[in-house]
Design a protein around this motif. Structure first.
Motif, mmCIF file in Angstrom:
data_model
loop_
_atom_site.group_PDB
_atom_site.id
_atom_site.type_symbol
_atom_site.label_atom_id
_atom_site.label_comp_id
_atom_site.label_asym_id
_atom_site.label_seq_id
_atom_site.Cartn_x
_atom_site.Cartn_y
_atom_site.Cartn_z
ATOM 1 N N ALA A 176 0.767 -1.124 -0.041
ATOM 2 C CA ALA A 176 0.237 -0.222 0.182
ATOM 3 C C ALA A 176 0.742 0.634 0.165
ATOM 4 C CB ALA A 176 -0.308 0.040 1.245
ATOM 5 N N SER A 177 0.610 2.322 -0.301
ATOM 6 C CA SER A 177 1.425 3.376 -0.659
ATOM 7 C C SER A 177 0.933 4.249 0.767
ATOM 8 C CB SER A 177 0.559 4.661 -2.361
ATOM 9 O OG SER A 177 -1.044 4.571 -1.428
ATOM 10 N N LYS A 178 1.623 5.195 0.989
ATOM 11 C CA LYS A 178 1.518 5.951 2.553
ATOM 12 C C LYS A 178 0.074 6.985 2.339
ATOM 13 C CE LYS A 178 6.278 7.577 2.706
ATOM 14 N NZ LYS A 178 7.085 8.958 2.285
ATOM 15 N N ASN A 179 -0.503 7.081 1.137
ATOM 16 C CA ASN A 179 -2.143 7.737 1.339
ATOM 17 C C ASN A 179 -3.201 6.463 1.489
ATOM 18 O OD1 ASN A 179 -1.292 9.782 0.657
ATOM 19 N ND2 ASN A 179 -1.508 9.413 -1.770
ATOM 20 N N GLU A 180 -2.777 5.432 0.342
ATOM 21 C CA GLU A 180 -3.586 4.686 1.111
ATOM 22 C C GLU A 180 -3.491 3.640 2.720
ATOM 23 O OE1 GLU A 180 -4.514 1.141 -2.862
ATOM 24 O OE2 GLU A 180 -2.230 1.897 -2.008
ATOM 25 N N ASN A 181 -2.524 4.197 3.247
ATOM 26 C CA ASN A 181 -1.702 3.369 4.686
ATOM 27 C C ASN A 181 -2.493 4.712 5.302
ATOM 28 O OD1 ASN A 181 -0.085 1.280 3.650
ATOM 29 N ND2 ASN A 181 1.962 2.847 4.527
ATOM 30 N N GLN A 182 -2.591 5.186 4.790
ATOM 31 C CA GLN A 182 -3.275 6.736 6.464
ATOM 32 C C GLN A 182 -4.786 6.063 6.077
ATOM 33 O OE1 GLN A 182 -2.499 10.369 5.257
ATOM 34 N NE2 GLN A 182 -0.713 10.026 5.821
ATOM 35 N N ASP A 183 -5.587 6.155 5.487
ATOM 36 C CA ASP A 183 -6.891 5.918 5.030
ATOM 37 C C ASP A 183 -7.363 4.059 5.490
ATOM 38 O OD1 ASP A 183 -7.374 8.367 4.050
ATOM 39 O OD2 ASP A 183 -6.231 7.918 2.488
ATOM 40 N N MET A 184 -6.489 3.862 4.830
ATOM 41 C CA MET A 184 -7.413 1.795 4.868
ATOM 42 C C MET A 184 -6.883 1.448 6.296
ATOM 43 S SD MET A 184 -3.893 -0.434 3.562
ATOM 44 C CE MET A 184 -4.609 -1.686 4.053
ATOM 45 N N ASP A 185 -7.703 0.344 6.863
ATOM 46 C CA ASP A 185 -7.836 -0.792 7.626
ATOM 47 C C ASP A 185 -7.431 -1.567 8.474
ATOM 48 O OD1 ASP A 185 -8.708 -1.758 10.282
ATOM 49 O OD2 ASP A 185 -10.382 -3.010 9.329
ATOM 50 N N ASN A 186 -5.863 -1.079 9.378
ATOM 51 C CA ASN A 186 -4.907 -1.778 9.430
ATOM 52 C C ASN A 186 -4.658 -2.933 9.877
ATOM 53 O OD1 ASN A 186 -3.521 0.467 8.107
ATOM 54 N ND2 ASN A 186 -2.827 1.419 10.258
ATOM 55 N N SER A 187 -5.883 -3.746 9.877
ATOM 56 C CA SER A 187 -6.680 -5.061 10.128
ATOM 57 C C SER A 187 -5.414 -6.339 10.373
ATOM 58 C CB SER A 187 -7.985 -5.305 10.660
ATOM 59 O OG SER A 187 -8.130 -5.300 8.535
ATOM 60 N N SER A 188 -5.281 -5.520 8.865
ATOM 61 C CA SER A 188 -4.503 -7.059 8.309
ATOM 62 C C SER A 188 -2.765 -6.703 8.798
ATOM 63 C CB SER A 188 -4.773 -6.874 6.430
ATOM 64 O OG SER A 188 -3.974 -5.731 6.361
ATOM 65 N N GLN A 189 -2.760 -5.888 9.260
ATOM 66 C CA GLN A 189 -0.885 -5.249 9.913
ATOM 67 C C GLN A 189 -0.710 -5.949 11.142
ATOM 68 O OE1 GLN A 189 1.325 -5.077 8.028
ATOM 69 N NE2 GLN A 189 2.674 -3.316 8.426
ATOM 70 N N LYS A 210 4.174 -5.340 13.828
ATOM 71 C CA LYS A 210 4.847 -4.495 12.430
ATOM 72 C C LYS A 210 4.906 -3.868 11.754
ATOM 73 C CE LYS A 210 6.863 -9.444 11.689
ATOM 74 N NZ LYS A 210 6.500 -10.996 10.766
ATOM 75 N N TRP A 211 4.535 -2.963 13.063
ATOM 76 C CA TRP A 211 3.570 -1.376 12.514
ATOM 77 C C TRP A 211 3.963 -0.730 11.580
ATOM 78 C CZ3 TRP A 211 5.244 2.832 13.748
ATOM 79 C CH2 TRP A 211 6.124 2.730 15.463
ATOM 80 N N TRP A 212 5.716 -0.799 11.423
ATOM 81 C CA TRP A 212 5.870 0.349 10.127
ATOM 82 C C TRP A 212 6.315 -0.273 9.799
ATOM 83 C CZ3 TRP A 212 7.826 -2.653 14.823
ATOM 84 C CH2 TRP A 212 8.754 -3.555 14.740
ATOM 85 N N HIS A 213 6.261 -1.420 9.246
ATOM 86 C CA HIS A 213 6.496 -1.592 7.407
ATOM 87 C C HIS A 213 5.601 -1.709 6.959
ATOM 88 C CE1 HIS A 213 9.302 -5.144 9.418
ATOM 89 N NE2 HIS A 213 9.888 -4.009 9.140
ATOM 90 N N PRO A 214 5.811 -1.601 4.893
ATOM 91 C CA PRO A 214 4.253 -1.146 4.369
ATOM 92 C C PRO A 214 3.707 -2.169 4.672
ATOM 93 C CG PRO A 214 6.709 -0.918 3.372
ATOM 94 C CD PRO A 214 7.349 -1.373 4.728
ATOM 95 N N ILE A 215 1.772 -1.990 4.176
ATOM 96 C CA ILE A 215 1.123 -3.236 4.451
ATOM 97 C C ILE A 215 1.170 -4.077 3.138
ATOM 98 C CG2 ILE A 215 -1.358 -3.639 4.639
ATOM 99 C CD1 ILE A 215 -0.964 -1.018 6.303
ATOM 100 N N VAL A 216 1.629 -5.308 3.209
ATOM 101 C CA VAL A 216 0.506 -5.465 2.442
ATOM 102 C C VAL A 216 -0.730 -5.660 1.747
ATOM 103 C CG1 VAL A 216 1.646 -8.622 1.165
ATOM 104 C CG2 VAL A 216 2.608 -7.415 3.311
ATOM 105 N N LYS A 217 -0.466 -6.110 0.532
ATOM 106 C CA LYS A 217 -2.134 -5.901 -0.290
ATOM 107 C C LYS A 217 -1.864 -7.519 -1.067
ATOM 108 C CE LYS A 217 -4.968 -3.093 -0.258
ATOM 109 N NZ LYS A 217 -6.084 -2.897 0.512
ATOM 110 N N VAL A 218 -3.120 -7.829 -0.874
ATOM 111 C CA VAL A 218 -3.426 -9.140 -2.307
ATOM 112 C C VAL A 218 -4.852 -9.057 -2.764
ATOM 113 C CG1 VAL A 218 -1.667 -10.857 -0.835
ATOM 114 C CG2 VAL A 218 -4.506 -10.499 -0.011
ATOM 115 N N PRO A 219 -4.920 -9.926 -3.569
ATOM 116 C CA PRO A 219 -6.280 -9.458 -4.253
ATOM 117 C C PRO A 219 -7.564 -10.552 -3.203
ATOM 118 C CG PRO A 219 -4.983 -10.432 -5.591
ATOM 119 C CD PRO A 219 -4.048 -10.195 -4.620
#
Length: 438
Positions: free
Chosen positions: A201-214, A218-227
């Protein structure tokens, strides 16, 4: 030793830059043998091969002479710093050569790899720099030799035994293995340059999306997105295979690092800082748990609080200290022992075996934990350059392997959450095979 190496590379570059003038006579007569050996011809061929490798590695499509000169200046600066023990002021306050080389390998790895937050290939310039500068540092081991017997036939046909030099046995065994592990890790990262089914996820997506998948840790790592339906079966199997491959690299690097550390002498300063007995080192509760009649190491570890890395490291320090205390008490039982107590040597040996079992399981359970006080003390006081290079190289590969494996696990974790969420949305009870959930 390092002075000789610098001279050797100066000869290499000088000869490489004048290859056009020497094309009619490339028999190796300009090579100066710096370590007397009975196999001069083979050594000359090795040096020429290394020269060609150096030329192909560093010469681009532009100005080869300029590139070689630039590399030579950089190499001279690196080794000048090593010669001065990292004290460029020349005030004589530098560290030992072994520690300087260990720090050089550690700092190089940190600048090249950093903390891997994503599964992606190394940039070409970073990869080239890693291979080039590691080759410089590892070339020091070419001059760490031992004498071995060899058969030699004289001109009159007499067969006689002479002593020749050969790279020290531990280096001869471990350095090629470490280079192979290095290549596997770089190749694994290169494989993620191909089109993948996951992304970050991009930085903008990180701010808007739900972080439940992170994961929370490891909160400081980029959030992984899958289909939306998760990864395909092919992609999932490929990730599992790569995880297994990196896991084997991690185990091999850990084994080499543990073996090398065991060969480094324990500093007296560390021994002097130890408590007088194992109970004082472990604490009453841990000591009682280890010294009970019926002991289960897995059950013991499951009852411990390892919620933070600090607690894991503190426990590791206590276990290692107690092992050393019990060993020294058994070795000094016939002489004066300032750490003497009423415990029999048989029980001490039993406690030591239990503690070593716990330590082994702990390292397997937490491979990414920081170095213990004993390890740091050994590295800082070590005088053996060969051991220092092996230890630092295996340690940085261990750290890289652990990071890559963790990032693969992040992708698999995100895939598992996505498939579980998708399954709950379509109420796939009884038909979970369609999503690969078992």
């Amino acid at each position: 030793m390092i002075r000789t190496l610098t001279r050797r590379y100066t000869l290499r570059t000088s000869s490489s830059c004048n290859r056009t003038r020497m094309s009619s006579d490339n028999s190796g007569k300009y090579h100066q043998n710096l370590i007397p050996d009975a196999n001069d011809d083979d050594d000359g061929m090795d040096i020429r091969n290394e020269e060609q490798s150096m030329v192909h590695q560093n010469v681009g499509a532009g100005t080869p002479h300029h590139d070689l000169q630039s590399d030579m200046e950089m190499m001279k600066e690196r080794f000048a710093k090593l010669l001065l023990g990292e004290d460029m002021s020349g005030g004589g306050k530098g560290v030992y050569s072994a520690l300087a080389l260990s720090n050089a390998v550690t700092n190089l790895a940190a600048s090249i790899f950093g903390e891997k937050g994503k599964l992606e290939p190394l940039a070409p310039e970073r990869k080239a720099r890693w291979r080039k500068e590691m080759d410089w540092l590892l070339s020091v081991t070419d001059h760490i030799v031992e004498f071995v017997p060899s058969q030699q036939i004289s001109k009159d046909g007499t067969n006689m035994e002479v002593m020749v030099t050969r790279q020290r046995s531990d280096l001869l065994a471990n350095i090629p293995g470490l280079l192979k592990l290095d290549a596997i890790l770089i190749e694994t990262l290169d494989n993620f340059g191909q089109e993948q089914e996951f992304w970050y996820a991009s930085k903008n997506e990180n701010q808007d999306m739900d972080n439940s998948s992170q994961r929370d840790d490891k909160w400081w790592h980029p959030i992984v997105k899958v289909p939306e339906n998760g990864l395909s079966e092919t992609s999932r199997k490929r990730l599992q295979y790569q995880k297994e491959s990196v896991s084997q690299v991690l185990k091999a690097a850990m084994n080499i690092n543990a073996q090398v550390l065991s060969e480094i002498q324990i500093p007296e300063s560390y021994i002097d800082s130890l408590p007088k007995n194992g109970r004082e080192s472990l604490g009453d509760s841990i000591y009682k748990s280890i010294t009970v009649d019926s002991f289960d190491p897995l059950q013991f570890l499951s009852a411990m609080d390892f919620s933070t890395e600090h607690k894991v490291l503190d426990f590791k320090n206590r276990i290692e200290a107690s092992i050393l205390i019990w060993k020294r008490k058994m070795n000094q039982k016939d002489g004066w022992n300032p750490w003497g107590s009423g415990i029999s040597s048989g029980k001490r040996e039993l406690f030591e075996v239990r503690a070593e079992t716990i330590l082994l399981l702990l390292k397997q359970q937490f491979p990414g934990v920081a170095q213990s006080s004993l390890d740091i003390s050994k590295i800082q006081e070590n005088r053996d350059v060969g051991l220092a290079i092996q230890e630092s190289y295996s340690r940085v590969l261990e750290s890289l392997a652990f990071s890559v494996m963790s990032r693969i696990e992040d992708v698999l974790h995100a895939d598992s959450l996505t498939r579980t969420r998708r399954c709950s949305e379509i109420d796939c009870s009884g038909d979970t095979d369609t999503l690969g959930i078992k």
